[in-house]
Design a protein around this motif. Structure first.
Motif, mmCIF file in Angstrom:
data_model
loop_
_atom_site.group_PDB
_atom_site.id
_atom_site.type_symbol
_atom_site.label_atom_id
_atom_site.label_comp_id
_atom_site.label_asym_id
_atom_site.label_seq_id
_atom_site.Cartn_x
_atom_site.Cartn_y
_atom_site.Cartn_z
ATOM 1 N N UNK A 255 14.303 -8.820 10.303
ATOM 2 C CA UNK A 255 13.262 -8.717 11.325
ATOM 3 C C UNK A 255 13.839 -7.980 12.535
ATOM 4 N N UNK A 256 13.001 -7.146 13.157
ATOM 5 C CA UNK A 256 13.436 -6.363 14.306
ATOM 6 C C UNK A 256 12.592 -6.719 15.521
ATOM 7 N N UNK A 257 13.296 -7.074 16.594
ATOM 8 C CA UNK A 257 12.658 -7.308 17.887
ATOM 9 C C UNK A 257 12.959 -6.100 18.775
ATOM 10 N N UNK A 258 12.462 -6.106 19.995
ATOM 11 C CA UNK A 258 12.691 -4.956 20.864
ATOM 12 C C UNK A 258 14.161 -4.777 21.204
ATOM 13 N N UNK A 259 14.894 -5.853 21.376
ATOM 14 C CA UNK A 259 16.287 -5.764 21.810
ATOM 15 C C UNK A 259 17.290 -6.225 20.759
ATOM 16 N N UNK A 260 16.855 -6.905 19.742
ATOM 17 C CA UNK A 260 17.767 -7.422 18.723
ATOM 18 C C UNK A 260 17.138 -7.262 17.337
ATOM 19 N N UNK A 261 17.960 -7.515 16.336
ATOM 20 C CA UNK A 261 17.470 -7.481 14.961
ATOM 21 C C UNK A 261 18.312 -8.435 14.117
ATOM 22 N N UNK A 262 17.759 -8.836 12.983
ATOM 23 C CA UNK A 262 18.488 -9.668 12.030
ATOM 24 C C UNK A 262 18.518 -8.955 10.688
ATOM 25 N N UNK A 263 19.494 -9.323 9.848
ATOM 26 C CA UNK A 263 19.737 -8.594 8.608
ATOM 27 C C UNK A 263 19.321 -9.405 7.389
ATOM 28 N N UNK A 264 19.013 -8.678 6.339
ATOM 29 C CA UNK A 264 18.804 -9.327 5.061
ATOM 30 C C UNK A 264 20.104 -9.975 4.595
ATOM 31 N N UNK A 265 19.994 -10.839 3.624
ATOM 32 C CA UNK A 265 21.195 -11.452 3.063
ATOM 33 C C UNK A 265 21.857 -10.482 2.095
ATOM 34 N N UNK A 266 23.014 -10.888 1.611
ATOM 35 C CA UNK A 266 23.755 -10.071 0.651
ATOM 36 C C UNK A 266 22.947 -9.890 -0.631
ATOM 37 N N UNK A 267 23.080 -8.707 -1.261
ATOM 38 C CA UNK A 267 23.904 -7.547 -0.906
ATOM 39 C C UNK A 267 23.182 -6.534 -0.031
ATOM 40 N N UNK A 268 21.891 -6.812 0.249
ATOM 41 C CA UNK A 268 21.024 -5.779 0.821
ATOM 42 C C UNK A 268 21.334 -5.439 2.265
ATOM 43 N N UNK A 269 22.051 -6.305 2.974
ATOM 44 C CA UNK A 269 22.348 -6.001 4.390
ATOM 45 C C UNK A 269 23.241 -4.770 4.526
ATOM 46 N N UNK A 270 23.881 -4.349 3.422
ATOM 47 C CA UNK A 270 24.755 -3.177 3.468
ATOM 48 C C UNK A 270 24.076 -1.907 2.961
ATOM 49 N N UNK A 271 22.843 -1.982 2.523
ATOM 50 C CA UNK A 271 22.200 -0.831 1.891
ATOM 51 C C UNK A 271 21.025 -0.350 2.734
ATOM 52 N N UNK A 272 21.352 0.344 3.820
ATOM 53 C CA UNK A 272 20.335 0.856 4.735
ATOM 54 C C UNK A 272 19.652 2.078 4.139
ATOM 55 N N UNK A 273 18.364 2.226 4.437
ATOM 56 C CA UNK A 273 17.635 3.410 3.990
ATOM 57 C C UNK A 273 17.309 3.363 2.513
ATOM 58 N N UNK A 274 16.679 4.414 2.044
ATOM 59 C CA UNK A 274 16.367 4.506 0.621
ATOM 60 C C UNK A 274 17.653 4.718 -0.163
ATOM 61 N N UNK A 275 17.977 3.833 -1.084
ATOM 62 C CA UNK A 275 19.228 3.964 -1.827
ATOM 63 C C UNK A 275 19.118 5.041 -2.897
ATOM 64 N N UNK A 276 20.238 5.307 -3.535
ATOM 65 C CA UNK A 276 20.269 6.252 -4.655
ATOM 66 C C UNK A 276 19.782 5.503 -5.895
ATOM 67 N N UNK A 277 18.469 5.349 -5.989
ATOM 68 C CA UNK A 277 17.874 4.545 -7.058
ATOM 69 C C UNK A 277 18.190 5.148 -8.413
ATOM 70 N N UNK A 278 17.910 6.433 -8.559
ATOM 71 C CA UNK A 278 18.160 7.102 -9.832
ATOM 72 C C UNK A 278 19.640 7.035 -10.201
ATOM 73 N N UNK A 279 20.504 7.199 -9.211
ATOM 74 C CA UNK A 279 21.937 7.141 -9.470
ATOM 75 C C UNK A 279 22.376 5.784 -9.976
ATOM 76 N N UNK A 280 21.844 4.719 -9.375
ATOM 77 C CA UNK A 280 22.202 3.371 -9.813
ATOM 78 C C UNK A 280 21.727 3.119 -11.239
#
Length: 408
Positions: A255-280
Motif C-alpha cells: 500500500x502506498x500513502x503520500x509520504x510512506x509505503x509498505x511492501x508485499x511479503x516475500x518473494x514479491x517485495x524484491x520484484x518491482x515492475x513488470x517482471x521477465x515473465x516469458x524469461x521465467x
C-alpha cells in the motif's frame, strides 16, 4: 544412457557451418544454446498467454500468473530451496550479487571486513569494492594454492570482523570447484554471511542450497539453456526478511500513502515492475530439460569429456593450461595460452576452423594479473558437446601452431 548425439538434435543452431566448417561451439561458459523446448515455451507464452501478472483478473492474466509462479516453484525444487519465498527472479547473476552487496553496504561498518577470492568474476568483485568503499569496510582477498582456492589462507583471514564472504562456486577461468559447504561452516562459525556466485555451477552439477548452507546463491538462465535476461537469487528466508527491497515501484508494493509505503511479503517485495515473465517461464522449461536428463548424469558426462580432452591439451608443446591439472578436479572450463601467440589470434584462427572459443580477460582481470598474464583462450564444454568436438579443438590448435610457427 546419456547420448549427446541425440541431445544435439534439440539444438538446431549447432547444425550449421562457420567459415565452411561444421560448427563446434565451445563458448558455453559465456552462454549456452537453447533447446527447442525452451524456444517453444517462449513462443507459446507470447502467442497464447501474454498478459501482466498478479494484478489482472481476466483469463490471460490468471494463466500468465499461474505459469510465472509455477516457474518459481520449478526453480525452488531445482536448487532444493525450502520455500518459494527464497526464490527471487532477477536479470541474472550480476543483478543478484549486486543486490547482496547493496544489502551488505547497509550494515557494514568501518571496522568490518569482506572476504572474496582473487578468482572472482568482476560481477562478484566490483560490487564488493563499492560496498566497502561506501561503508569504509576492508576488502580482503584469498589467493591460490596449487591452482585452487587456498583454504588454509581463507581460514586464517576470517575472524570476528568478517561480515560477508562471497565466493564463486566454480571458477569461470580456472575450472575448479570451491568447497562451499566447508566455507559456509567457517563463515557461520564467525557470524558471517556467505554469498555464492553459482553462474558456472548451477548449469553443470546438482545444487542443494540447504546442504551447501549458503545464505545467498545467484545464477543465470542463459548459462543453463534458458533465455538471456533472467536469473535467480536464492536467499535464506530469515535473511531476506531483513534485506530491504533494491528497487521500488509497481508489483512490489502493498500500500502506498503520500509520504510512506509498505511492501508485499516475500518473494514479491524484491520484484518491482513488470517482471521477465516469458524469461521465467522459459527458464522453467530449461530446468525441465536438464532434470529430464538428470543433473547427476550431466555432471558425469562432462567429467568424461574433460578426462578425454585435458590430457590431450597437456601434451601440446608450448600450451600453458591454467587451473587444476587433474581432470577429476576440473569442470568443463579449460583456459590456456599458446606460447608466442596472442589469445585473440588463436581464437580467430580456431574460428576459421569452425571452432568457437573465447579469448580475453574473461571478466577476471585480478586473477589474470595474479597469474602473470593479460588474457587467455577459454574452451568450455556442455552437455551437447562430444569427443568429436574435442578432437576438432585439438586439431585446430595444432593447425594454428603450424600456421604461426611452422612445423611442430
Amino acid at each position: 544412457m546419456f547420448d549427446a548425439k541425440t541431445i544435439r538434435e534439440d539444438f538446431a543452431i549447432l547444425n550449421q557451418t562457420v567459415n565452411d566448417e561444421p560448427l563446434v561451439y565451445l563458448d558455453n561458459a559465456a552462454t549456452t544454446q537453447k533447446p527447442q523446448s525452451v524456444l517453444t515455451a517462449l513462443e507459446q507464452y507470447y502467442q497464447r498467454d501474454n498478459a501482466n501478472v498478479h494484478r489482472g483478473v481476466h483469463t490471460l492474466a490468471e494463466r500468465a500468473t499461474a505459469r510465472y509462479e509455477a516457474s518459481r516453484e520449478k526453480l525452488r525444487t531445482f536448487i532444493n530451496a525450502s520455500s518459494v519465498k527464497e526464490i527471487l527472479f532477477t536479470r541474472g547473476t550480476t543483478t543478484g550479487l549486486n543486490w547482496v552487496a547493496r544489502f551488505a553496504q547497509e550494515i557494514l561498518q568501518p571496522e568490518d571486513e569482506v572476504l572474496i577470492s582473487v578468482m572472482e568474476h568482476h560481477s562478484n568483485l566490483i560490487p564488493w569494492q563499492e560496498a566497502c568503499r561506501k561503508s569504509g569496510a576492508a576488502l580482503k582477498y584469498v589467493y591460490l594454492k596449487d591452482n585452487e582456492l587456498d583454504l588454509e589462507q581463507l581460514s586464517q583471514l576470517i575472524n570476528a570482523r568478517t561480515k560477508f564472504i562471497s565466493i564463486a562456486h566454480a571458477s569461470n577461468v580456472l575450472g575448479c570447484i570451491n568447497p562451499i559447504k566447508d566455507i559456509a561452516r567457517l563463515a557461520h562459525r564467525h557470524g558471517a554471511y556467505l554469498a555464492v556466485d553459482g553462474a558456472q555451477s548451477a548449469p553443470h552439477i546438482p545444487i542443494d542450497v540447504q546442504e551447501l548452507d549458503c545464505d545467498f546463491f545467484a545464477f543465470s538462465g542463459h548459462k543453463m539453456l534458458g533465455p538471456t535476461g533472467i536469473g535467480v537469487l536464492y536467499g535464506k528466508e530469515a535473511v531476506l526478511k531483513e534485506m530491504p527491497p533494491m528497487e521500488f515501484g509497481g508489483e512490489m508494493i502493498d500500500f502506498v500513502y503520500e509520504q510512506t509505503a509498505s511492501w508485499k511479503e516475500l518473494p514479491w517485495k524484491f520484484e518491482a515492475g513488470t517482471p521477465n515473465i516469458a524469461g521465467a517461464i522459459a527458464l522453467a522449461a530449461a530446468v525441465d530439460y536438464l532434470e529430464g536428463l538428470g543433473m547427476d548424469k550431466v555432471q558425469a558426462y562432462e567429467e568424461t569429456l574433460v578426462a578425454y580432452l585435458l590430457p590431450q591439451l597437456q601434451t601440446i608443446e608450448g600450451l600453458e593450461l591454467y587451473g587444476p591439472q587433474d581432470a577429476a578436479r576440473h569442470t568443463g572450463v579449460l583456459s590456456f595460452n599458446l606460447s608466442g601467440l596472442h589469445p585473440h589470434d588463436v581464437a580467430t584462427a580456431l574460428d576459421y576452423e569452425g571452432v568457437a572459443v573465447r579469448a580475453g580477460h574473461h571478466c577476471a582481470q585480478p586473477l589474470l594479473q595474479y597469474l602473470g598474464i593479460h588474457s587467455a583462450v577459454r574452451a568450455s564444454l556442455y552437455l551437447y558437446n562430444t569427443k568429436a568436438d574435442c578432437d576438432r579443438l585439438i586439431a585446430a590448435i595444432l593447425k594454428t601452431k603450424e600456421f604461426f610457427h611452422g612445423t611442430f
